[in-house]
Design a protein around this motif. Structure first.
Motif, PDB file in Angstrom:
ATOM      1  N   MET A   1       0.843  -1.162   0.000  1.00 51.37           N
ATOM      2  CA  MET A   1       0.000   0.000   0.000  1.00 51.37           C
ATOM      3  C   MET A   1       0.902   1.243   0.000  1.00 51.37           C
ATOM      4  O   MET A   1       1.745   1.427   0.875  1.00 51.37           O
ATOM      5  CB  MET A   1      -0.855  -0.030   1.269  1.00 51.37           C
ATOM      6  CG  MET A   1      -1.867   1.036   1.313  1.00 51.37           C
ATOM      7  SD  MET A   1      -3.156   0.462   2.409  1.00 51.37           S
ATOM      8  CE  MET A   1      -3.473   1.909   3.292  1.00 51.37           C
ATOM      9  N   PRO A   2       0.770   2.103  -0.982  1.00 52.67           N
ATOM     10  CA  PRO A   2       1.640   3.270  -1.089  1.00 52.67           C
ATOM     11  C   PRO A   2       1.310   4.323  -0.025  1.00 52.67           C
ATOM     12  O   PRO A   2       0.191   4.415   0.459  1.00 52.67           O
ATOM     13  CB  PRO A   2       1.352   3.790  -2.491  1.00 52.67           C
ATOM     14  CG  PRO A   2       0.001   3.288  -2.839  1.00 52.67           C
ATOM     15  CD  PRO A   2      -0.150   1.978  -2.118  1.00 52.67           C
ATOM     16  N   VAL A   3       2.324   5.106   0.297  1.00 50.58           N
ATOM     17  CA  VAL A   3       2.172   6.182   1.272  1.00 50.58           C
ATOM     18  C   VAL A   3       1.845   7.465   0.504  1.00 50.58           C
ATOM     19  O   VAL A   3       2.539   7.808  -0.446  1.00 50.58           O
ATOM     20  CB  VAL A   3       3.470   6.370   2.084  1.00 50.58           C
ATOM     21  CG1 VAL A   3       3.352   7.537   3.044  1.00 50.58           C
ATOM     22  CG2 VAL A   3       3.813   5.094   2.822  1.00 50.58           C
ATOM     23  N   PRO A   4       0.805   8.163   0.898  1.00 55.34           N
ATOM     24  CA  PRO A   4       0.496   9.411   0.193  1.00 55.34           C
ATOM     25  C   PRO A   4       1.584  10.471   0.455  1.00 55.34           C
ATOM     26  O   PRO A   4       2.157  10.543   1.539  1.00 55.34           O
ATOM     27  CB  PRO A   4      -0.845   9.850   0.782  1.00 55.34           C
ATOM     28  CG  PRO A   4      -1.022   9.061   2.018  1.00 55.34           C
ATOM     29  CD  PRO A   4      -0.174   7.845   1.925  1.00 55.34           C
ATOM     30  N   PHE A   5       1.886  11.261  -0.564  1.00 54.03           N
ATOM     31  CA  PHE A   5       2.978  12.224  -0.443  1.00 54.03           C
ATOM     32  C   PHE A   5       2.668  13.306   0.587  1.00 54.03           C
ATOM     33  O   PHE A   5       3.571  13.931   1.124  1.00 54.03           O
ATOM     34  CB  PHE A   5       3.296  12.850  -1.803  1.00 54.03           C
ATOM     35  CG  PHE A   5       2.284  13.857  -2.274  1.00 54.03           C
ATOM     36  CD1 PHE A   5       2.470  15.205  -2.011  1.00 54.03           C
ATOM     37  CD2 PHE A   5       1.143  13.462  -2.953  1.00 54.03           C
ATOM     38  CE1 PHE A   5       1.551  16.133  -2.440  1.00 54.03           C
ATOM     39  CE2 PHE A   5       0.226  14.386  -3.371  1.00 54.03           C
ATOM     40  CZ  PHE A   5       0.416  15.732  -3.121  1.00 54.03           C
ATOM     41  N   GLU A   6       1.374  13.527   0.892  1.00 58.14           N
ATOM     42  CA  GLU A   6       1.030  14.542   1.888  1.00 58.14           C
ATOM     43  C   GLU A   6       1.557  14.167   3.267  1.00 58.14           C
ATOM     44  O   GLU A   6       1.835  15.037   4.089  1.00 58.14           O
ATOM     45  CB  GLU A   6      -0.495  14.722   1.972  1.00 58.14           C
ATOM     46  CG  GLU A   6      -1.114  15.343   0.744  1.00 58.14           C
ATOM     47  CD  GLU A   6      -1.557  14.294  -0.264  1.00 58.14           C
ATOM     48  OE1 GLU A   6      -1.338  13.092   0.015  1.00 58.14           O
ATOM     49  OE2 GLU A   6      -2.088  14.667  -1.308  1.00 58.14           O
ATOM     50  N   ALA A   7       1.717  12.872   3.527  1.00 60.07           N
ATOM     51  CA  ALA A   7       2.234  12.430   4.823  1.00 60.07           C
ATOM     52  C   ALA A   7       3.736  12.692   4.933  1.00 60.07           C
ATOM     53  O   ALA A   7       4.268  12.803   6.040  1.00 60.07           O
ATOM     54  CB  ALA A   7       1.946  10.952   5.026  1.00 60.07           C
ATOM     55  N   LEU A   8       4.427  12.810   3.806  1.00 61.58           N
ATOM     56  CA  LEU A   8       5.873  13.014   3.835  1.00 61.58           C
ATOM     57  C   LEU A   8       6.275  14.493   3.775  1.00 61.58           C
ATOM     58  O   LEU A   8       7.438  14.826   3.989  1.00 61.58           O
ATOM     59  CB  LEU A   8       6.517  12.261   2.663  1.00 61.58           C
ATOM     60  CG  LEU A   8       6.317  10.744   2.680  1.00 61.58           C
ATOM     61  CD1 LEU A   8       6.918  10.128   1.442  1.00 61.58           C
ATOM     62  CD2 LEU A   8       6.908  10.126   3.924  1.00 61.58           C
TER      63      LEU A   8
END
Length: 86
Positions: A1-8
């Motif tokens: 499951m990919p991590v959304p870029f907003e979390a990074l």
């Protein structure tokens, strides 16, 4: 499951701020040392030589290549004597 870029994004901002702070502090420290790299592990001999350079040139990191001392320098004594044990 990919991590959304907003979390990074917060991590990227934090890393960028640490980098900007480190670069700014390094620049300020270099400017304070007349454009030279800072000195680390300075012992008593280095402190005496830095004090001598300051008295000769007016700057801690300044050095001169004249063989004669400037006028008035021969009467100032920068060497500190040790206190006697009693």
């Amino acid at each position: 499951m990919p991590v959304p870029f907003e979390a990074l994004l917060p991590y990227a901002i934090i890393v960028a701020m640490f980098g900007a702070t480190g670069a700014g502090l390094a620049t300020i420290k270099t400017m304070q040392n007349d454009g030279k790299r800072p000195r680390y592990s300075v012992d008593q001999w280095d402190r005496q030589m830095m004090d001598r350079d300051r008295r000769l040139t007016g700057r801690v990191r300044g050095q001169i290549d004249r063989p004669e001392a400037p006028a008035g320098f021969e009467f100032t004594n920068g060497w500190k004597l040790e206190k006697r044990f009693s």
